[in-house]
Design a protein around this motif. Structure first.
Motif, PDB file in Angstrom:
ATOM      1  N   SER A 127       0.762  -0.663   0.133  1.00 11.33           N
ATOM      2  CA  SER A 127      -0.283  -0.286   0.025  1.00 11.33           C
ATOM      3  C   SER A 127       0.911   1.041   0.149  1.00 11.33           C
ATOM      4  CB  SER A 127      -0.664  -0.128   1.514  1.00 11.33           C
ATOM      5  OG  SER A 127      -0.241   0.165   2.044  1.00 11.33           O
ATOM      6  N   GLY A 128       2.219   0.849  -0.151  1.00 11.16           N
ATOM      7  CA  GLY A 128       3.179   2.513  -0.350  1.00 11.16           C
ATOM      8  C   GLY A 128       3.487   2.874   1.351  1.00 11.16           C
ATOM      9  N   ARG A 129       3.205   2.216   2.216  1.00 14.06           N
ATOM     10  CA  ARG A 129       3.279   2.135   3.233  1.00 14.06           C
ATOM     11  C   ARG A 129       4.784   1.893   3.910  1.00 14.06           C
ATOM     12  NH1 ARG A 129       1.600   4.234   8.384  1.00 14.06           N
ATOM     13  NH2 ARG A 129       2.770   4.174  10.815  1.00 14.06           N
ATOM     14  N   ARG A 130       5.974   2.946   5.098  1.00 13.36           N
ATOM     15  CA  ARG A 130       6.867   2.654   4.349  1.00 13.36           C
ATOM     16  C   ARG A 130       7.187   1.272   6.133  1.00 13.36           C
ATOM     17  NH1 ARG A 130      10.510   8.271   5.739  1.00 13.36           N
ATOM     18  NH2 ARG A 130      11.641   6.531   6.067  1.00 13.36           N
ATOM     19  N   LEU A 131       7.873   0.587   5.449  1.00 12.01           N
ATOM     20  CA  LEU A 131       8.144  -0.611   6.353  1.00 12.01           C
ATOM     21  C   LEU A 131       9.368  -0.056   7.750  1.00 12.01           C
ATOM     22  CD1 LEU A 131       7.856  -3.271   3.960  1.00 12.01           C
ATOM     23  CD2 LEU A 131       6.461  -2.864   6.028  1.00 12.01           C
ATOM     24  N   ALA A 132      10.066   0.247   7.562  1.00 16.04           N
ATOM     25  CA  ALA A 132      10.645   0.712   8.687  1.00 16.04           C
ATOM     26  C   ALA A 132      11.810   2.359   8.529  1.00 16.04           C
ATOM     27  CB  ALA A 132      12.141  -0.124   8.363  1.00 16.04           C
ATOM     28  N   ALA A 133      11.323   3.107   9.869  1.00 16.92           N
ATOM     29  CA  ALA A 133      11.038   4.168   9.781  1.00 16.92           C
ATOM     30  C   ALA A 133      11.892   5.191  10.876  1.00 16.92           C
ATOM     31  CB  ALA A 133      10.165   5.319   9.145  1.00 16.92           C
ATOM     32  N   PHE A 134      12.121   5.846  10.914  1.00 19.58           N
ATOM     33  CA  PHE A 134      12.597   6.600  12.699  1.00 19.58           C
ATOM     34  C   PHE A 134      12.079   7.613  12.700  1.00 19.58           C
ATOM     35  CE2 PHE A 134      17.253   4.420  11.295  1.00 19.58           C
ATOM     36  CZ  PHE A 134      17.524   4.005  12.469  1.00 19.58           C
ATOM     37  N   GLY A 135      10.727   8.096  11.992  1.00 19.22           N
ATOM     38  CA  GLY A 135       9.964   8.841  11.739  1.00 19.22           C
ATOM     39  C   GLY A 135       9.990   9.512  13.144  1.00 19.22           C
ATOM     40  N   TYR A 136       9.437   9.007  14.482  1.00 20.28           N
ATOM     41  CA  TYR A 136       8.639   9.169  15.398  1.00 20.28           C
ATOM     42  C   TYR A 136       9.739   9.784  16.350  1.00 20.28           C
ATOM     43  CZ  TYR A 136       6.896   8.705  20.474  1.00 20.28           C
ATOM     44  OH  TYR A 136       6.688   9.274  21.764  1.00 20.28           O
ATOM     45  N   TRP A 137      10.679   8.890  16.182  1.00 18.45           N
ATOM     46  CA  TRP A 137      12.111   9.745  17.603  1.00 18.45           C
ATOM     47  C   TRP A 137      12.559  10.826  16.297  1.00 18.45           C
ATOM     48  CZ3 TRP A 137      11.556   8.362  21.935  1.00 18.45           C
ATOM     49  CH2 TRP A 137      11.357   6.846  22.479  1.00 18.45           C
ATOM     50  N   ALA A 138      12.550  11.561  15.131  1.00 21.00           N
ATOM     51  CA  ALA A 138      12.496  12.623  14.724  1.00 21.00           C
ATOM     52  C   ALA A 138      11.601  13.554  14.871  1.00 21.00           C
ATOM     53  CB  ALA A 138      12.676  12.581  13.068  1.00 21.00           C
ATOM     54  N   GLY A 139      10.675  12.889  15.081  1.00 22.87           N
ATOM     55  CA  GLY A 139       9.499  14.087  15.487  1.00 22.87           C
ATOM     56  C   GLY A 139       9.777  14.508  17.526  1.00 22.87           C
ATOM     57  N   PHE A 140       9.759  13.903  17.869  1.00 23.47           N
ATOM     58  CA  PHE A 140       9.785  13.517  19.254  1.00 23.47           C
ATOM     59  C   PHE A 140      11.187  14.264  19.563  1.00 23.47           C
ATOM     60  CE2 PHE A 140      10.828  13.200  23.213  1.00 23.47           C
ATOM     61  CZ  PHE A 140       9.782  12.695  24.190  1.00 23.47           C
ATOM     62  N   GLU A 287      14.774  40.627  13.692  1.00 21.61           N
ATOM     63  CA  GLU A 287      13.422  41.710  14.545  1.00 21.61           C
ATOM     64  C   GLU A 287      12.181  41.468  13.766  1.00 21.61           C
ATOM     65  OE1 GLU A 287      11.446  43.253  17.385  1.00 21.61           O
ATOM     66  OE2 GLU A 287      13.858  43.348  17.616  1.00 21.61           O
ATOM     67  N   PRO A 288      11.209  40.795  13.830  1.00 20.97           N
ATOM     68  CA  PRO A 288      11.556  39.574  15.195  1.00 20.97           C
ATOM     69  C   PRO A 288      11.595  38.483  15.026  1.00 20.97           C
ATOM     70  CG  PRO A 288       8.395  39.390  14.208  1.00 20.97           C
ATOM     71  CD  PRO A 288      10.013  40.944  13.164  1.00 20.97           C
ATOM     72  N   PRO A 289      12.773  38.142  15.545  1.00 20.85           N
ATOM     73  CA  PRO A 289      13.223  37.055  15.480  1.00 20.85           C
ATOM     74  C   PRO A 289      13.042  35.950  14.840  1.00 20.85           C
ATOM     75  CG  PRO A 289      13.746  37.369  18.400  1.00 20.85           C
ATOM     76  CD  PRO A 289      12.556  38.118  17.609  1.00 20.85           C
ATOM     77  N   PHE A 290      13.152  34.846  14.504  1.00 20.57           N
ATOM     78  CA  PHE A 290      12.783  33.607  12.954  1.00 20.57           C
ATOM     79  C   PHE A 290      13.814  32.915  13.359  1.00 20.57           C
ATOM     80  CE2 PHE A 290      11.901  30.729   9.970  1.00 20.57           C
ATOM     81  CZ  PHE A 290      10.572  30.632  10.165  1.00 20.57           C
ATOM     82  N   ASP A 291      13.805  32.198  14.010  1.00 24.54           N
ATOM     83  CA  ASP A 291      14.576  30.817  14.659  1.00 24.54           C
ATOM     84  C   ASP A 291      14.410  29.664  13.763  1.00 24.54           C
ATOM     85  OD1 ASP A 291      16.486  32.545  15.502  1.00 24.54           O
ATOM     86  OD2 ASP A 291      15.587  31.950  17.903  1.00 24.54           O
ATOM     87  N   LEU A 292      15.869  29.187  12.975  1.00 22.88           N
ATOM     88  CA  LEU A 292      15.075  27.738  12.217  1.00 22.88           C
ATOM     89  C   LEU A 292      16.130  26.301  12.913  1.00 22.88           C
ATOM     90  CD1 LEU A 292      14.196  25.952   9.399  1.00 22.88           C
ATOM     91  CD2 LEU A 292      16.626  26.651   8.581  1.00 22.88           C
ATOM     92  N   ILE A 293      15.144  25.155  13.809  1.00 21.46           N
ATOM     93  CA  ILE A 293      16.472  23.597  13.688  1.00 21.46           C
ATOM     94  C   ILE A 293      16.016  22.758  12.898  1.00 21.46           C
ATOM     95  CG2 ILE A 293      16.669  22.163  14.844  1.00 21.46           C
ATOM     96  CD1 ILE A 293      15.373  24.237  17.288  1.00 21.46           C
ATOM     97  N   ALA A 294      17.026  22.247  12.056  1.00 19.65           N
ATOM     98  CA  ALA A 294      17.094  21.918  10.792  1.00 19.65           C
ATOM     99  C   ALA A 294      18.129  20.800  10.977  1.00 19.65           C
ATOM    100  CB  ALA A 294      16.711  22.829   9.070  1.00 19.65           C
ATOM    101  N   ILE A 295      17.808  19.569  11.596  1.00 21.25           N
ATOM    102  CA  ILE A 295      18.969  18.563  11.914  1.00 21.25           C
ATOM    103  C   ILE A 295      18.628  17.443  10.535  1.00 21.25           C
ATOM    104  CG2 ILE A 295      20.457  17.464  13.736  1.00 21.25           C
ATOM    105  CD1 ILE A 295      20.421  20.129  15.256  1.00 21.25           C
ATOM    106  N   ASP A 296      19.735  17.045  10.426  1.00 24.61           N
ATOM    107  CA  ASP A 296      19.146  16.139   8.994  1.00 24.61           C
ATOM    108  C   ASP A 296      19.239  14.096   9.824  1.00 24.61           C
ATOM    109  OD1 ASP A 296      21.833  16.110   8.742  1.00 24.61           O
ATOM    110  OD2 ASP A 296      21.140  15.854   6.882  1.00 24.61           O
ATOM    111  N   ASN A 297      19.509  14.856  10.844  1.00 22.76           N
ATOM    112  CA  ASN A 297      19.326  12.501  11.830  1.00 22.76           C
ATOM    113  C   ASN A 297      19.409  13.080  13.278  1.00 22.76           C
ATOM    114  OD1 ASN A 297      22.119  14.328  12.409  1.00 22.76           O
ATOM    115  ND2 ASN A 297      23.036  12.519  12.888  1.00 22.76           N
ATOM    116  N   LEU A 298      18.227  13.759  13.518  1.00 24.35           N
ATOM    117  CA  LEU A 298      17.412  14.369  14.680  1.00 24.35           C
ATOM    118  C   LEU A 298      17.623  12.055  15.468  1.00 24.35           C
ATOM    119  CD1 LEU A 298      14.515  16.559  13.969  1.00 24.35           C
ATOM    120  CD2 LEU A 298      16.628  16.671  15.465  1.00 24.35           C
ATOM    121  N   PRO A 299      17.231  11.671  15.329  1.00 22.82           N
ATOM    122  CA  PRO A 299      17.273  10.608  16.047  1.00 22.82           C
ATOM    123  C   PRO A 299      18.513  10.047  16.642  1.00 22.82           C
ATOM    124  CG  PRO A 299      15.681  10.192  14.090  1.00 22.82           C
ATOM    125  CD  PRO A 299      16.771  11.321  14.091  1.00 22.82           C
TER     126      PRO A 299
END
Length: 347
Positions: A127-140, A287-299
């Protein structure tokens, strides 16, 4: 059954502490008759001795380049720049099918050597659903870092931790934050919602229904945004460069869990490079501040928990490894399709 030889390589990125196969699951592979070679790696969360104890063979870091031709090289993140020709079948997250930076060069290396990429991002069921992923911990972790930064509690270089300690830190400080999670119903979204709950927050949650007709003013009215959407088809961007200068913008902190920078499908085209453990936050406006976090191996910041969960989901696919049918065949077909695209220099 055709004999299978898996070769677990050392990860060249210094901050990559995860592994796709933990020692307990390595034992299952060996008991199943799979030959498993594990490279030495000082940074991997599990020492190589634990793999050796369950029957794996041990090899020096980086020796996969001279592995037997039938060995399947298993990793997580990017390969080193050499060799120019990749002759083996490789399993890892290649990030090479959506015109990302470096994708053409990587696919050309495979074309020259006759090898193949079995991209873990495209290991899916019928059905196209990924079988192995780090998604939960990346989001956390994406949500956790955003909250800690917004509260002024994220200072200096990031270091690996464990779930218990991180939850305790999230719950140690108050303060109301108007948080928004986009892609809230997926794996990453669920992880983000759990982290925000641990911080005592009740976020706004958007998914497909809310992004079909995007309320940009409502989005910019939040203090904090966690993006968990990995677009596979073109969609209007969630935050545009002009939005950073929009009058009355409340949005101050954005954590891009997806990190699809450089891709034409990027839903946050306001930055041109990811951030790193050593410098996790990038200020895009003062001003006003706009800060970005974009780490591609968060887990990798929770290497034990992330590796254990991922290995458990990948194990059945490795036990039944074959490329003539099923999920791995779909990976191979996707690679073959990408390799025929213009710009890929054939061997």
């Amino acid at each position: 059954m055709t004999a299978v030889h898996l070769w677990l390589r050392h990860e060249p990125r210094p901050t990559e502490r995860r592994t796709p196969v933990v020692p307990a699951d390595a034992r299952r592979l060996v008991e199943h008759g799979i030959t498993l070679t594990v490279e030495e790696s000082a940074q991997r969360i599990f020492p190589v001795e634990e793999y050796e104890a369950v029957g794996a063979e041990v090899a020096p870091a980086g020796s996969w380049v001279s592995a037997p031709g039938d060995a399947v090289i298993l990793g997580l993140k990017e390969l080193p720049d050499e060799p120019d020709e990749l002759t083996h079948r490789h399993i890892f997250f290649g990030h090479a099918y959506k015109q990302q930076p470096g994708a053409e060069a990587l696919l050309t290396r495979f074309a020259r050597g006759g090898g193949a990429l079995l991209d873990l991002e495209y290991l899916t069921d019928d059905s196209g659903r990924r079988l192995a992923a780090f998604g939960y911990w990346a989001g956390f972790l994406g949500a956790a870092l955003a909250v800690l930064h917004h509260r002024g509690q994220l200072a200096g270089e990031l270091t690996p931790t464990d779930e218990k300690a991180l939850r305790a830190k999230l719950g140690s400080a108050g303060g109301d934050i108007r948080a928004l999670v986009i892609g809230a119903l997926g794996r990453s979204g669920r992880g983000a919602r759990d982290a925000l709950a641990a911080a005592g927050l009740s976020p706004t949650t958007w998914d497909l229904a809310e992004t079909r007709d995007l309320d940009r003013d409502a989005l910019l009215g939040h203090d904090l945004l966690v993006n968990c959407v990995l677009a596979t088809t073109p969609v209007p961007p969630f935050v545009r460069p002009e939005d950073l200068d929009a009058p009355g913008r409340a949005l101050r902190t954005v954590s891009d869990v997806t990190c699809d920078v450089g891709s034409p499908l990027n839903v946050l085209p306001v930055y041109d490079r990811t951030t790193e453990w050593a410098d996790p936050v990038r200020r895009l406006r003062d001003e006003p501040p706009f800060d970005l976090i974009a780490i591609d191996n968060l887990p990798s910041l929770l290497p034990l928990e992330a590796s254990t969960d991922f290995s458990a989901s990948l194990l059945p696919q490795l036990l039944g490894f074959r490329t003539d049918t099923g999920p791995w065949a779909r990976c191979l077909e996707r690679f073959a399709s990408a390799s025929r695209e213009p710009g890929i220099k054939q061997g």
